[in-house]
Every structure is written in structure tokens, then in C-alpha cells.
Design a protein around this motif. Structure first.
Motif, PDB file in Angstrom:
ATOM      1  N   GLY A 113      -0.898   3.711  -2.575  1.00  0.00           N
ATOM      2  CA  GLY A 113      -1.090   4.530  -1.389  1.00  0.00           C
ATOM      3  C   GLY A 113       0.056   5.469  -1.075  1.00  0.00           C
ATOM      4  O   GLY A 113       0.029   6.153  -0.051  1.00  0.00           O
ATOM      5  N   TYR A 114       1.065   5.519  -1.928  1.00  0.00           N
ATOM      6  CA  TYR A 114       2.223   6.373  -1.656  1.00  0.00           C
ATOM      7  C   TYR A 114       1.845   7.849  -1.665  1.00  0.00           C
ATOM      8  O   TYR A 114       1.075   8.310  -2.508  1.00  0.00           O
ATOM      9  CB  TYR A 114       3.322   6.140  -2.700  1.00  0.00           C
ATOM     10  CG  TYR A 114       4.508   7.065  -2.505  1.00  0.00           C
ATOM     11  CD1 TYR A 114       5.525   6.731  -1.625  1.00  0.00           C
ATOM     12  CD2 TYR A 114       4.572   8.287  -3.179  1.00  0.00           C
ATOM     13  CE1 TYR A 114       6.605   7.587  -1.422  1.00  0.00           C
ATOM     14  CE2 TYR A 114       5.650   9.149  -2.981  1.00  0.00           C
ATOM     15  CZ  TYR A 114       6.645   8.795  -2.099  1.00  0.00           C
ATOM     16  OH  TYR A 114       7.701   9.646  -1.892  1.00  0.00           O
ATOM     17  N   HIS A 115       2.397   8.585  -0.726  1.00  0.00           N
ATOM     18  CA  HIS A 115       2.293  10.046  -0.746  1.00  0.00           C
ATOM     19  C   HIS A 115       3.576  10.612  -0.147  1.00  0.00           C
ATOM     20  O   HIS A 115       4.063  10.111   0.875  1.00  0.00           O
ATOM     21  CB  HIS A 115       1.083  10.530   0.062  1.00  0.00           C
ATOM     22  CG  HIS A 115       0.749  11.966  -0.200  1.00  0.00           C
ATOM     23  ND1 HIS A 115       1.448  13.007   0.373  1.00  0.00           N
ATOM     24  CD2 HIS A 115      -0.196  12.532  -1.002  1.00  0.00           C
ATOM     25  CE1 HIS A 115       0.953  14.153  -0.049  1.00  0.00           C
ATOM     26  NE2 HIS A 115      -0.048  13.899  -0.870  1.00  0.00           N
ATOM     27  N   PRO A 116       4.122  11.660  -0.738  1.00  0.00           N
ATOM     28  CA  PRO A 116       5.402  12.197  -0.251  1.00  0.00           C
ATOM     29  C   PRO A 116       5.324  12.790   1.153  1.00  0.00           C
ATOM     30  O   PRO A 116       6.363  12.977   1.791  1.00  0.00           O
ATOM     31  CB  PRO A 116       5.762  13.267  -1.291  1.00  0.00           C
ATOM     32  CG  PRO A 116       4.484  13.599  -1.981  1.00  0.00           C
ATOM     33  CD  PRO A 116       3.684  12.339  -1.979  1.00  0.00           C
ATOM     34  N   ARG A 117       4.123  13.077   1.650  1.00  0.00           N
ATOM     35  CA  ARG A 117       4.002  13.588   3.011  1.00  0.00           C
ATOM     36  C   ARG A 117       3.541  12.513   3.991  1.00  0.00           C
ATOM     37  O   ARG A 117       3.268  12.808   5.156  1.00  0.00           O
ATOM     38  CB  ARG A 117       3.031  14.776   3.055  1.00  0.00           C
ATOM     39  CG  ARG A 117       3.538  16.014   2.335  1.00  0.00           C
ATOM     40  CD  ARG A 117       2.778  17.259   2.741  1.00  0.00           C
ATOM     41  NE  ARG A 117       1.359  17.141   2.521  1.00  0.00           N
ATOM     42  CZ  ARG A 117       0.726  17.433   1.382  1.00  0.00           C
ATOM     43  NH1 ARG A 117       1.444  17.850   0.340  1.00  0.00           N
ATOM     44  NH2 ARG A 117      -0.564  17.305   1.267  1.00  0.00           N
ATOM     45  N   SER A 118       3.468  11.281   3.534  1.00  0.00           N
ATOM     46  CA  SER A 118       3.082  10.182   4.406  1.00  0.00           C
ATOM     47  C   SER A 118       4.324   9.624   5.097  1.00  0.00           C
ATOM     48  O   SER A 118       5.283   9.204   4.438  1.00  0.00           O
ATOM     49  CB  SER A 118       2.405   9.064   3.604  1.00  0.00           C
ATOM     50  OG  SER A 118       2.368   7.863   4.347  1.00  0.00           O
ATOM     51  N   SER A 124       5.050   6.143   4.043  1.00  0.00           N
ATOM     52  CA  SER A 124       5.627   6.051   2.701  1.00  0.00           C
ATOM     53  C   SER A 124       7.075   6.506   2.668  1.00  0.00           C
ATOM     54  O   SER A 124       7.839   6.086   1.796  1.00  0.00           O
ATOM     55  CB  SER A 124       4.822   6.913   1.719  1.00  0.00           C
ATOM     56  OG  SER A 124       3.526   6.405   1.512  1.00  0.00           O
ATOM     57  N   THR A 125       7.466   7.359   3.620  1.00  0.00           N
ATOM     58  CA  THR A 125       8.790   7.980   3.550  1.00  0.00           C
ATOM     59  C   THR A 125       9.630   7.613   4.779  1.00  0.00           C
ATOM     60  O   THR A 125       9.977   6.454   4.954  1.00  0.00           O
ATOM     61  CB  THR A 125       8.646   9.504   3.377  1.00  0.00           C
ATOM     62  OG1 THR A 125       7.823  10.023   4.437  1.00  0.00           O
ATOM     63  CG2 THR A 125       7.988   9.832   2.032  1.00  0.00           C
ATOM     64  N   ASP A 182      -8.808   0.622   1.012  1.00  0.00           N
ATOM     65  CA  ASP A 182      -9.200   1.065  -0.329  1.00  0.00           C
ATOM     66  C   ASP A 182      -9.788  -0.026  -1.220  1.00  0.00           C
ATOM     67  O   ASP A 182     -10.062   0.218  -2.387  1.00  0.00           O
ATOM     68  CB  ASP A 182      -7.975   1.663  -1.045  1.00  0.00           C
ATOM     69  CG  ASP A 182      -6.860   0.647  -1.288  1.00  0.00           C
ATOM     70  OD1 ASP A 182      -6.873  -0.425  -0.645  1.00  0.00           O
ATOM     71  OD2 ASP A 182      -5.968   0.938  -2.119  1.00  0.00           O
ATOM     72  N   PRO A 238       2.280   3.086  -5.927  1.00  0.00           N
ATOM     73  CA  PRO A 238       1.336   4.151  -6.305  1.00  0.00           C
ATOM     74  C   PRO A 238      -0.050   3.997  -5.686  1.00  0.00           C
ATOM     75  O   PRO A 238      -0.799   4.977  -5.580  1.00  0.00           O
ATOM     76  CB  PRO A 238       1.280   4.029  -7.834  1.00  0.00           C
ATOM     77  CG  PRO A 238       2.605   3.462  -8.211  1.00  0.00           C
ATOM     78  CD  PRO A 238       2.941   2.497  -7.115  1.00  0.00           C
ATOM     79  N   TYR A 282       0.830  -1.215   0.000  1.00  0.00           N
ATOM     80  CA  TYR A 282       0.000   0.000   0.000  1.00  0.00           C
ATOM     81  C   TYR A 282       0.864   1.264   0.000  1.00  0.00           C
ATOM     82  O   TYR A 282       0.821   2.057  -0.934  1.00  0.00           O
ATOM     83  CB  TYR A 282      -0.934  -0.003   1.213  1.00  0.00           C
ATOM     84  CG  TYR A 282      -1.851   1.199   1.242  1.00  0.00           C
ATOM     85  CD1 TYR A 282      -3.004   1.240   0.477  1.00  0.00           C
ATOM     86  CD2 TYR A 282      -1.548   2.309   2.039  1.00  0.00           C
ATOM     87  CE1 TYR A 282      -3.836   2.354   0.474  1.00  0.00           C
ATOM     88  CE2 TYR A 282      -2.377   3.422   2.049  1.00  0.00           C
ATOM     89  CZ  TYR A 282      -3.514   3.435   1.272  1.00  0.00           C
ATOM     90  OH  TYR A 282      -4.339   4.542   1.270  1.00  0.00           O
ATOM     91  N   TYR A 283       1.680   1.419   1.037  1.00  0.00           N
ATOM     92  CA  TYR A 283       2.365   2.692   1.242  1.00  0.00           C
ATOM     93  C   TYR A 283       3.555   2.909   0.320  1.00  0.00           C
ATOM     94  O   TYR A 283       3.959   4.064   0.095  1.00  0.00           O
ATOM     95  CB  TYR A 283       2.849   2.795   2.695  1.00  0.00           C
ATOM     96  CG  TYR A 283       1.742   3.025   3.677  1.00  0.00           C
ATOM     97  CD1 TYR A 283       1.097   4.255   3.766  1.00  0.00           C
ATOM     98  CD2 TYR A 283       1.324   2.011   4.535  1.00  0.00           C
ATOM     99  CE1 TYR A 283       0.072   4.466   4.670  1.00  0.00           C
ATOM    100  CE2 TYR A 283       0.308   2.212   5.447  1.00  0.00           C
ATOM    101  CZ  TYR A 283      -0.323   3.446   5.505  1.00  0.00           C
ATOM    102  OH  TYR A 283      -1.339   3.649   6.406  1.00  0.00           O
TER     103      TYR A 283
END
Length: 208
Positions: free
Chosen positions: A110-115, A118-119, A187, A108, A104-105
Motif C-alpha cells: 500500500g505504499y505511495h510516495p504521496r500518502s 506512508s511518509t 485490499d 509495497p 499496508y502503508y
């Protein structure tokens, strides 16, 4: 006594925010209906570890000492050390729920640069306040409606089931979704029981 009966507020929280949604509803009677989906009790996992495997004063005190030392180090460095997000690359022997988080994280999906997942994660010391108190101490006093959703195969299912046992009243519902994992209820529209969620809110927050 102030009139809060006329409010029509509903909340839905997912994962860590699911537990926070219930805790918020305990504190705010204007919230008439709460859905906690694939919820975590963040205070429990912070203090006890997953599946309560670190639930001892010895282990908590060791964690506190380490985190206190990290606070000093952060002050000296002028920045916070980060705990790291979901492990990447994924080890072959990772537990299934970690594989699900990665799928997920770290993709694509569930990735988000502010997550943080994810980071580079939360600050290492962010867990300190969560270790120092427990959600749901007054859960039995929550009068308004709650639905807890959990996947049958979710590693986090015990959070939802144990929290549900603390709730009182016939307006509380625990729904276990057949065949679903923790991340399915993020999701996966084939697994998320949208109709049941809609029915729940319609019942406890009827249109005026």
C-alpha cells in the motif's frame, strides 16, 4: 422544489473517506446509495482520541493549546510541521492495528510516495477543524440507502456500529465481515464482500 430524484449517483468510501462519504450523502440527496467500508469518524477520533479515551474538556483544551502554539511556530518557520505517518520502525509492543497499518502503508502492498500514512503524515495542525464539529449530527435525516461494512476484528468497528445507530429507514444495512481486520477491507479480496456491495448498488441504483 428542485427535482433530484432522477439522479443515479453512488459513492463508496474507505476508512476516513467512509465517514466522509456518509456525511456527504447527508448533505446531497442526489447520492442514492452510499457504501462506507471500514469507516472512521474522523471528527470523533480527533476530538476524543481512540476509543474515546481523551474525551474530556480538559484534554481537548490542552490539545487546542498545543495546536495553537504549533500554528504560531509554523508561521514563524514558514512551513508546516508534519505529524509523521505510520510509525517506522515498528515497535515490538505496537497494538495490532498499528502493525496492520504498517503492513499496508509501509510495504509495497500500500505504499505511495504521496500518502501521508506512508511518509511524513498530515500537518500537525490539520486536526484542529476536525475537533471543532461532529459528523452525523443530521444522520437521522438521510433518506437514501447506506451500507456500512466493518471487519469483525477491526479496531475501528465502533465507529461504524455507532454511526449505524444514528441512521433511520429500512434502506440502511450494517454488515460485519467475519474474521476481517480494519485493513483487510482495504485490499483483501478474500474478505471484501464484493458481491454484497454490487447487490446493494444494484438494488438502490437500478439500471434504467
Amino acid at each position: 422544489q428542485p427535482d433530484v430524484d432522477s439522479s443515479r449517483i453512488g459513492v463508496l468510501g474507505i476508512c476516513g473517506w467512509g465517514g466522509i462519504a456518509i456525511q456527504t450523502a447527508i448533505n446531497d440527496p442526489r447520492i442514492k446509495a452510499t457504501v462506507a467500508s471500514t469507516m472512521y469518524d474522523m471528527t470523533r477520533v480527533a476530538a476524543n482520541g481512540y476509543f474515546d479515551t481523551d474525551n474530556s474538556a480538559e484534554k481537548r483544551n490542552a490539545a487546542r493549546a498545543s495546536l495553537a502554539a504549533q500554528r504560531t511556530e509554523d508561521y514563524r518557520n514558514g512551513s508546516y510541521k508534519r505529524a509523521g505517518g505510520v510509525v517506522d520502525p515498528l515497535p515490538t509492543d505496537a497494538p495490532q492495528f498499528v502493525k496492520d497499518y504498517h503492513a499496508y502503508y509501509k510495504t509495497p502492498r500500500g505504499y505511495h510516495p504521496r500518502s501521508g500514512n506512508s511518509t511524513d503524515g498530515w500537518n500537525v495542525t490539520s486536526v484542529l477543524p476536525l475537533m471543532n464539529f461532529r459528523f452525523f449530527e443530521y444522520a437521522g435525516e438521510l433518506e437514501n440507502a447506506v451500507m456500512i461494512l466493518h471487519g469483525e476484528k477491526a479496531h475501528s468497528r465502533y465507529f461504524g456500529e455507532d454511526t449505524f445507530k444514528l441512521l433511520c429507514g429500512d434502506n440502511k444495512e450494517l454488515l460485519i465481515v467475519d474474521g476481517a481486520s480494519h485493513c483487510d477491507l482495504y485490499d483483501n479480496l478474500d474478505k471484501i464482500p464484493m458481491d454484497r456491495i454490487a447487490q446493494f448498488f444494484s438494488k438502490w441504483m437500478p439500471a434504467e
